[in-house]
Design a protein around this motif. Structure first.
Motif, mmCIF file in Angstrom:
data_model
loop_
_atom_site.group_PDB
_atom_site.id
_atom_site.type_symbol
_atom_site.label_atom_id
_atom_site.label_comp_id
_atom_site.label_asym_id
_atom_site.label_seq_id
_atom_site.Cartn_x
_atom_site.Cartn_y
_atom_site.Cartn_z
ATOM 1 N N THR A 127 0.787 -1.312 -0.005
ATOM 2 C CA THR A 127 -0.052 -0.201 -0.065
ATOM 3 C C THR A 127 0.972 1.159 0.105
ATOM 4 O OG1 THR A 127 -0.122 -0.247 2.469
ATOM 5 C CG2 THR A 127 -1.953 -1.124 1.166
ATOM 6 N N GLY A 128 2.001 1.502 0.656
ATOM 7 C CA GLY A 128 2.762 2.361 0.734
ATOM 8 C C GLY A 128 3.295 2.751 -0.706
ATOM 9 N N PHE A 129 3.924 1.621 -1.218
ATOM 10 C CA PHE A 129 4.299 1.649 -2.807
ATOM 11 C C PHE A 129 3.597 2.257 -3.632
ATOM 12 C CE2 PHE A 129 5.266 0.059 -7.089
ATOM 13 C CZ PHE A 129 6.619 0.483 -6.945
ATOM 14 N N THR A 130 2.235 1.697 -3.576
ATOM 15 C CA THR A 130 1.270 2.229 -4.598
ATOM 16 C C THR A 130 0.629 3.795 -4.166
ATOM 17 O OG1 THR A 130 0.324 0.046 -4.618
ATOM 18 C CG2 THR A 130 -1.102 1.714 -5.612
ATOM 19 N N GLN A 131 0.657 4.066 -2.891
ATOM 20 C CA GLN A 131 0.295 5.472 -2.411
ATOM 21 C C GLN A 131 1.476 6.110 -2.738
ATOM 22 O OE1 GLN A 131 0.369 5.517 1.888
ATOM 23 N NE2 GLN A 131 0.132 7.797 1.661
ATOM 24 N N SER A 132 2.486 6.005 -3.007
ATOM 25 C CA SER A 132 3.679 6.833 -3.020
ATOM 26 C C SER A 132 3.407 7.152 -4.600
ATOM 27 C CB SER A 132 5.030 6.325 -3.074
ATOM 28 O OG SER A 132 5.245 6.049 -1.606
ATOM 29 N N ILE A 133 3.241 6.217 -5.568
ATOM 30 C CA ILE A 133 3.057 6.417 -7.116
ATOM 31 C C ILE A 133 1.834 7.515 -7.325
ATOM 32 C CG2 ILE A 133 2.460 5.502 -9.292
ATOM 33 C CD1 ILE A 133 4.134 2.693 -8.371
ATOM 34 N N LEU A 134 0.744 7.024 -6.787
ATOM 35 C CA LEU A 134 -0.538 8.018 -6.948
ATOM 36 C C LEU A 134 -0.131 9.321 -6.278
ATOM 37 C CD1 LEU A 134 -3.328 5.688 -5.612
ATOM 38 C CD2 LEU A 134 -2.476 6.226 -8.096
ATOM 39 N N PHE A 135 0.658 9.476 -5.391
ATOM 40 C CA PHE A 135 0.961 10.859 -4.693
ATOM 41 C C PHE A 135 1.686 11.696 -5.573
ATOM 42 C CE2 PHE A 135 3.533 13.854 -2.196
ATOM 43 C CZ PHE A 135 2.385 14.582 -1.448
ATOM 44 N N VAL A 136 2.972 10.961 -6.066
ATOM 45 C CA VAL A 136 3.678 11.715 -7.016
ATOM 46 C C VAL A 136 3.281 12.319 -8.306
ATOM 47 C CG1 VAL A 136 5.829 11.326 -8.337
ATOM 48 C CG2 VAL A 136 5.981 10.661 -6.122
ATOM 49 N N THR A 137 2.377 11.260 -8.687
ATOM 50 C CA THR A 137 1.748 11.600 -10.126
ATOM 51 C C THR A 137 0.591 12.712 -10.020
ATOM 52 O OG1 THR A 137 1.610 9.265 -10.752
ATOM 53 C CG2 THR A 137 0.226 10.816 -11.820
ATOM 54 N N ALA A 138 -0.076 12.768 -8.885
ATOM 55 C CA ALA A 138 -1.063 13.791 -8.406
ATOM 56 C C ALA A 138 -0.181 15.170 -8.242
ATOM 57 C CB ALA A 138 -1.961 13.568 -7.344
ATOM 58 N N VAL A 139 0.792 15.207 -7.601
ATOM 59 C CA VAL A 139 1.583 16.275 -7.309
ATOM 60 C C VAL A 139 2.184 16.932 -8.363
ATOM 61 C CG1 VAL A 139 3.764 17.227 -6.228
ATOM 62 C CG2 VAL A 139 2.105 15.737 -4.938
ATOM 63 N N GLY A 140 2.549 16.086 -9.402
ATOM 64 C CA GLY A 140 3.033 16.362 -10.776
ATOM 65 C C GLY A 140 1.952 17.346 -11.412
ATOM 66 N N GLY A 141 0.847 16.567 -11.577
ATOM 67 C CA GLY A 141 -0.275 17.306 -12.136
ATOM 68 C C GLY A 141 -0.597 18.810 -11.522
ATOM 69 N N LEU A 142 -0.661 18.724 -10.184
ATOM 70 C CA LEU A 142 -0.880 19.937 -9.482
ATOM 71 C C LEU A 142 0.169 21.073 -10.009
ATOM 72 C CD1 LEU A 142 -2.271 21.724 -7.480
ATOM 73 C CD2 LEU A 142 -0.634 20.731 -5.733
ATOM 74 N N PHE A 143 1.515 20.786 -9.813
ATOM 75 C CA PHE A 143 2.568 21.907 -10.167
ATOM 76 C C PHE A 143 2.840 21.965 -11.671
ATOM 77 C CE2 PHE A 143 3.757 20.843 -5.729
ATOM 78 C CZ PHE A 143 3.947 22.099 -5.240
ATOM 79 N N SER A 144 2.337 21.435 -12.474
ATOM 80 C CA SER A 144 2.404 21.429 -13.950
ATOM 81 C C SER A 144 1.723 22.783 -14.425
ATOM 82 C CB SER A 144 2.023 20.084 -14.657
ATOM 83 O OG SER A 144 0.549 19.875 -14.787
ATOM 84 N N ASN A 145 0.673 23.031 -13.364
ATOM 85 C CA ASN A 145 -0.218 24.043 -13.937
ATOM 86 C C ASN A 145 -0.840 24.624 -12.684
ATOM 87 O OD1 ASN A 145 -2.029 26.068 -15.087
ATOM 88 N ND2 ASN A 145 -3.203 24.634 -16.285
ATOM 89 N N LEU A 146 -0.015 25.570 -12.026
ATOM 90 C CA LEU A 146 -0.656 26.206 -10.774
ATOM 91 C C LEU A 146 -1.527 27.420 -10.981
ATOM 92 C CD1 LEU A 146 2.848 26.155 -8.758
ATOM 93 C CD2 LEU A 146 0.864 24.676 -8.416
#
Length: 200
Positions: free
Chosen positions: A71-90
């Protein structure tokens, strides 16, 4: 109960504070993607991320190392992907709204998943001064094991009943005991290790 997700809140605070300073390359999104797709994706990813965080904490509390790692591994992938989408267009406020909404919704999903799945077992202790034998018999009729002890309380002799049940059944055991003795004293604790004996 799931803990407050500090990491996503820190990321959101950084995005709001340094949004005009940070310059992060945009994610390679497919051409022709609707404008609402990125906020929706952020919302879904963060909802799943926060929900998995609750399950990871449950796995750690119960010593389930493999489940906690997965769950920690999957959670990290989801988190990094979501943060990348957030910072790509602030400059898009809907991305920030989707991020905050995903974190909040994920926390609720974690609570619901915990109540629904309820992994593990609990030891329910029931103290009754009047209906101990009846409570133990009722628990056994429902298919739960019940061990009785004679004990002495402040006001005299009482019956102490131990009932080891799946965590999702602990509420039913409590209600069954209170139906017979509304004045019964009941406590419950999580069981991390058990061996032998009768199990529900």
């Amino acid at each position: 109960m799931p803990s407050i997700p500090i990491q996503p809140l820190v990321v959101l605070a950084v995005a709001l504070t340094f949004g005009n300073v940070l310059r992060v390359p945009a994610l390679p999104l497919p051409p022709g993607l609707p404008a609402w797709a990125l906020p929706v994706g952020i919302f879904v990813l963060l909802s799943l991320n926060s929900g998995l965080d609750a399950m990871r904490m449950l796995s750690l509390a119960r010593g389930r190392r493999s489940a906690a790692w997965l769950t920690g591994f999957t959670q990290s992938i989801l988190f990094v992907t979501a943060v990348g989408g957030l910072f790509s267009n602030l400059n898009n406020p809907w991305n920030l709204v989707a991020y905050a909404g995903g974190v909040a919704t994920g926390g609720v999903l974690g609570i619901l998943a915990e109540a629904r799945l309820a992994p593990g077992h609990r030891l329910v202790r029931i103290v009754s001064s009047r209906r101990g034998a009846a409570i133990a018999a009722a628990l056994r009729e429902h298919g739960w094991g019940a061990t009785e002890f004679a004990a002495r309380g402040q006001d005299g002799m009482v019956n102490l009943i131990w009932c080891h049940v799946p965590r999702r059944d602990a509420g039913f055991v409590t209600n069954a005991a209170l139906d017979l003795d509304p004045e019964a004293f009941i406590t419950a604790e999580n069981v991390r290790l058990s061996h032998g004996g009768w199990r529900a």
